[in-house]
Scaffold this active site. Structure first.
Site, PDB file in Angstrom:
ATOM      1  N   CYS A  82      12.843 -36.317  -1.208  1.00  7.70           N
ATOM      2  CA  CYS A  82      14.115 -35.792  -0.709  1.00  7.70           C
ATOM      3  C   CYS A  82      14.931 -35.200  -1.866  1.00  7.70           C
ATOM      4  CB  CYS A  82      14.862 -36.866   0.066  1.00  7.70           C
ATOM      5  SG  CYS A  82      16.229 -36.239   1.066  1.00  7.70           S
ATOM      6  N   HIS A 184      10.962 -38.120   4.220  1.00  5.79           N
ATOM      7  CA  HIS A 184      10.925 -39.482   3.703  1.00  5.79           C
ATOM      8  C   HIS A 184       9.635 -40.178   4.110  1.00  5.79           C
ATOM      9  CE1 HIS A 184      15.041 -39.809   2.147  1.00  5.79           C
ATOM     10  NE2 HIS A 184      15.289 -38.855   3.023  1.00  5.79           N
ATOM     11  N   GLU A 186       8.511 -42.907   3.053  1.00  4.68           N
ATOM     12  CA  GLU A 186       8.725 -44.350   3.137  1.00  4.68           C
ATOM     13  C   GLU A 186       9.331 -44.740   4.481  1.00  4.68           C
ATOM     14  OE1 GLU A 186      10.609 -42.235   1.599  1.00  4.68           O
ATOM     15  OE2 GLU A 186      12.736 -42.820   1.705  1.00  4.68           O
TER      16      GLU A 186
END
Lengths: 202, 278
Positions: A82, A184, A186
């Site tokens: 990001c 993202h 994650e």
């Protein structure tokens, strides 16, 4: 050599999530708090949320700007997430004009979504531009995005993934050992964790 | 293209997940972290936890909850975030920039603000400047007071503000909110569907994504919400009682031609140990 993933902790909001995601995949994950530690790992990860300028300010305050540049030049795999990807640019235009790390040529500009709602928030399908280690083994990958700005590269050859949101948005960049993703991983469940696993294997 | 989102909303009251009706009746449902893994595996797009507690600290002494005693909301966020590879928002009692920072550091991706934003709209701007607009969700609780008339309430739906939801949503957006989370107080827990008129009014007032909540009793209600203009649909109560309900809801939408992520079961056994904070 055992892979050691270094997640840089410079006060970025998604540090914990990124750290947790790698912890669930890799045998050795370290927190990088200081510039000296950058060379103690085999892989570098720079998380990031919030604004371009606040990320650059934090990196500068921690003395990471030059040391990160040097560490990346050694050829160890690097992944920016990001804002951690956006700071690779020469310049960012969020809330003003600010210098980035200048590692990949380009600028971070506001998305022109042709009237669609901004921020670009939610799950969107990414189209890999060419064969790339990040998306290896994935079919129609889908990731979570939450941003209003994106990386506009001066060189099309570094763009490794795009998605549609009114217009084409740059989702990822890859150049030799340097990778950056706007979304993202994650927070992107199956495909996100798969991408992180691919990065670990680099 | 960007998919429509299905969001599960979990209400936390003094450390346990609860079900609510009309913002008043509460029924305890269990441990806040046990549910997360299941939701993630079953294709939930996002999670929103709203802390509607009356006490600032929780002491879970119930053995049947199978979790260590937890002391604060940040402990709960850390535990949840450790098992949550999907976006996580936390709301309830967020009053200062420090409150936001603590929750973000604990693992939340976004925070939801309500009363504090109404009482001090400049707080939205400060939060957006510090953490980014995409991190700030303004929650609006609205009660229908007449024909096509609604009033915004604060303090957990107890105190009227005299403001109209569409107008307040517009101000919140101008001040930097990244999303609007719209709740219908009178529809909460009723199972009769969203207040679509209210939803349409707010969606047309703003250009940020709107998340609709309050009233879902049937999967078709979710589709109605998306058709009315919501970028995401949320529900709380309905997801607690049906087995694999998130998956079934997604399947209903997907098979009905709605552009959501294809429902696929994905099990990821996180090896992160509970309680390990960095």
């Amino acid at each position: 050599m055992t892979k050691k993933i270094g997640v840089i902790n410079y006060g970025s909001g998604n540090f914990t999530s990124v750290y947790n995601a790698f912890r669930s995949l890799a045998p050795e994950v370290r927190v990088i708090d200081r510039p000296e530690e950058l060379l103690s790992v085999t892989h570098l990860v720079l998380p990031g949320v919030g604004s371009f300028i606040s990320a650059m300010e934090r990196l500068t305050k921690m003395g990471l700007v030059d040391s990160l540049n040097k560490a990346i030049l050694t050829g160890r795999p690097f992944l920016g997430i990001c804002v951690g990807m956006q700071v690779l640019a020469d310049v960012g235009f969020e809330h003003g004009e600010f210098r980035g790390l200048g590692i990949l040529s380009g600028a971070v500009k506001k998305i022109d979504s042709h009237g669609l709602r901004l921020p670009h928030i939610g799950w969107n399908e990414v189209e890999p531009v060419r064969e790339n280690i990040l998306y290896c083994g994935m079919r129609k990958p889908i990731f979570y995005f939450v941003h209003s700005y994106h990386f506009v590269s001066n060189s099309l050859s570094v763009v490794s993934g795009t998605c549609d949101y009114g217009n084409k948005i740059v989702c990822s960049v890859s150049h030799e050992n340097i990778h950056g993703v706007q979304f993202h991983p994650e927070k992107s469940q199956r495909d996100g964790l798969h991408l992180l696993k691919n990065f670990i294997s680099a | 293209m960007l998919k429509k989102r299905l969001i599960v909303c979990l209400l936390l009251r003094n450390g346990v997940i609860v079900q609510s009706k009309g913002f008043k009746k509460y029924q305890n449902l269990g441990n806040p972290t046990a549910i997360v893994q299941r939701l993630s595996d079953w294709c939930c797009d996002e999670l929103i936890y709203l802390d509607i507690s009356t006490e600032p600290a929780y002491d879970l002494r119930r053995d049947d909850l199978k979790g260590p005693n937890r002391r604060s909301i940040n402990d709960i966020i850390s535990d949840v975030a450790a098992h949550c590879f999907m976006p996580l928002a936390f709301g309830g009692g967020v009053r200062t920039l420090d409150d936001i920072l603590l929750r973000i550091r604990a693992g939340a991706d976004k925070v939801v603000v309500n009363t504090s934003a109404l009482e001090s709209p400049g707080f939205i701007t400060q939060a957006a400047r510090e953490f980014g607009s995409q991190c700030v969700v303004v929650s609006i609780d609205a009660l229908k007071t007449g024909n096509a008339v609604w009033e915004v309430y604060k303090n957990g739906g107890r105190v009227p503000t005299g403001r109209a939801p569409a107008e307040w949503a517009r101000e919140a957006e101008d001040r930097g909110a990244g999303e609007v989370f719209l709740n219908s107080i009178d529809r909460d827990g009723m199972g009769t569907g969203y207040d679509l008129e209210l939803l349409r009014a707010v969606c047309s007032a703003v250009n940020v994504p709107v998340i609709s909540c309050g009233g879902v009793g049937d999967w078709e209600h979710l589709k109605q919400g998306l058709d009315a203009g919501a970028s995401a649909v949320a529900a709380a109560n309905i997801f607690h009682f049906t087995e694999n309900s998130v998956y079934n809801a997604k399947k209903h939408l997907f098979e009905g031609g709605v552009d959501v992520r294809e429902p696929v079961f994905f099990a990821h056994n996180a090896s992160v140990e509970m309680g390990e904070n960095v």
